[in-house]
Design a protein around this motif. Structure first.
Motif, PDB file in Angstrom:
ATOM      1  N   ARG A  26       1.789   3.547 -13.564  1.00  0.00           N
ATOM      2  CA  ARG A  26       0.605   2.877 -13.035  1.00  0.00           C
ATOM      3  C   ARG A  26       0.643   2.824 -11.512  1.00  0.00           C
ATOM      4  N   MET A  27      -0.503   3.049 -10.913  1.00  0.00           N
ATOM      5  CA  MET A  27      -0.604   2.943  -9.462  1.00  0.00           C
ATOM      6  C   MET A  27      -2.015   2.530  -9.090  1.00  0.00           C
ATOM      7  N   PHE A  28      -2.142   1.632  -8.130  1.00  0.00           N
ATOM      8  CA  PHE A  28      -3.452   1.286  -7.588  1.00  0.00           C
ATOM      9  C   PHE A  28      -3.322   1.047  -6.093  1.00  0.00           C
ATOM     10  N   ALA A  29      -4.418   1.251  -5.388  1.00  0.00           N
ATOM     11  CA  ALA A  29      -4.433   1.069  -3.936  1.00  0.00           C
ATOM     12  C   ALA A  29      -5.784   0.539  -3.512  1.00  0.00           C
ATOM     13  N   ASN A  59      -3.288  -2.743   0.293  1.00  0.00           N
ATOM     14  CA  ASN A  59      -2.508  -3.264  -0.830  1.00  0.00           C
ATOM     15  C   ASN A  59      -2.342  -2.141  -1.846  1.00  0.00           C
ATOM     16  N   THR A  60      -1.117  -1.753  -2.084  1.00  0.00           N
ATOM     17  CA  THR A  60      -0.853  -0.670  -3.022  1.00  0.00           C
ATOM     18  C   THR A  60       0.395  -0.987  -3.839  1.00  0.00           C
ATOM     19  N   ALA A  91       7.219   0.792  -5.964  1.00  0.00           N
ATOM     20  CA  ALA A  91       6.808   0.696  -4.561  1.00  0.00           C
ATOM     21  C   ALA A  91       5.680  -0.311  -4.423  1.00  0.00           C
ATOM     22  N   ASN A  92       5.725  -1.050  -3.331  1.00  0.00           N
ATOM     23  CA  ASN A  92       4.701  -2.074  -3.106  1.00  0.00           C
ATOM     24  C   ASN A  92       4.511  -2.293  -1.611  1.00  0.00           C
ATOM     25  N   VAL A  93       3.263  -2.291  -1.173  1.00  0.00           N
ATOM     26  CA  VAL A  93       2.905  -2.655   0.192  1.00  0.00           C
ATOM     27  C   VAL A  93       1.728  -3.616   0.085  1.00  0.00           C
TER      28      VAL A  93
END
Length: 222
Positions: A26-29, A59-60, A91-93
């Motif tokens: 899963r990935m979102f940005a 925000n990702t 990973a997280n920003v």
């Protein structure tokens, strides 16, 4: 923007139950880009005297998801579902605070900047600090001394950033041609513990620029 890659299978139990297993990437940005930033760049501070850039940020998140679900036909017209998920954060920003306000007084050489900007991330960064304690360098960690298996284990698979979530849902047949659906998804958390970093830019008294004072000019070498 959201992206996902899924591997799913399931099986029935009796006439009313259904188990499902799901392995997903899963990935979102989300990117925040305030309209005032474009106006300020196009018109300048002589026109846009109160420029509010609040909301500028990104925000990702990227994580693995392992899920076990169960759906049951409670009655002829009602079905309920529940899915429990184990999450591994990769990973997280996250921009947790984004306040940037630039004010120009009537004299265009007088500027006032107020800001509170905070970014949190778990990227493998190395931060260098000077003798005064201020950050003067931010770079990615050097992986030359680590094997490929060690890198994959620490930063991709067994990252130490674990979490859990739940999904709930139902479907209800109102009549032969109308069905109502409802769901709550991704009710949970990921605890970002490994390689956690916080970068903050804030000043309660703001920053003021009142021009440059010139006491004398030497035109001989102008």
């Amino acid at each position: 923007t959201r992206r996902s890659s899924d591997l799913t299978f399931g099986f029935k139990t009796g006439d009313k139950g259904f188990f499902s297993f799901d392995l997903s990437e899963r990935m979102f940005a989300n990117v925040g880009f305030p309209k005032s930033l474009l106006e300020f760049a196009a018109k300048g501070n002589d026109v846009v005297r109160d420029a509010n850039f609040t909301g500028l940020g990104v925000n990702t998140m990227y994580y693995h998801q392992l899920a076990l679900g169960y759906k049951r036909q409670v009655s002829k017209t009602l079905a309920l579902g529940l899915r429990a998920k184990f999450l591994i954060g990769v990973a997280n920003v996250a921009t947790t605070s984004s306040k940037v306000v630039l004010t120009t007084a009537q004299k265009s050489n007088y500027l006032n900047l107020e800001y509170e900007y905070i970014v949190k991330t778990n990227l493998p960064l190395q931060v260098g600090v000077n003798n005064e304690g201020y950050v003067d360098e931010v770079d990615f960690s050097n992986f030359d001394d680590e094997s490929v298996n060690s890198i994959l284990k620490k930063y991709v698979f067994l990252t130490g950033n674990y979490g859990a979530a739940l999904d709930f849902g139902f479907s209800k047949d109102i009549n032969s041609s109308l069905t109502a659906f409802g769901s709550i998804e991704d009710l949970g958390f990921i605890s970002w513990r490994k390689n956690a970093s916080k970068f903050a830019l804030y000043d309660e008294d703001s920053v003021k620029f009142e021009g440059i004072k010139i006491s004398s000019l030497n035109f001989d070498n102008f």
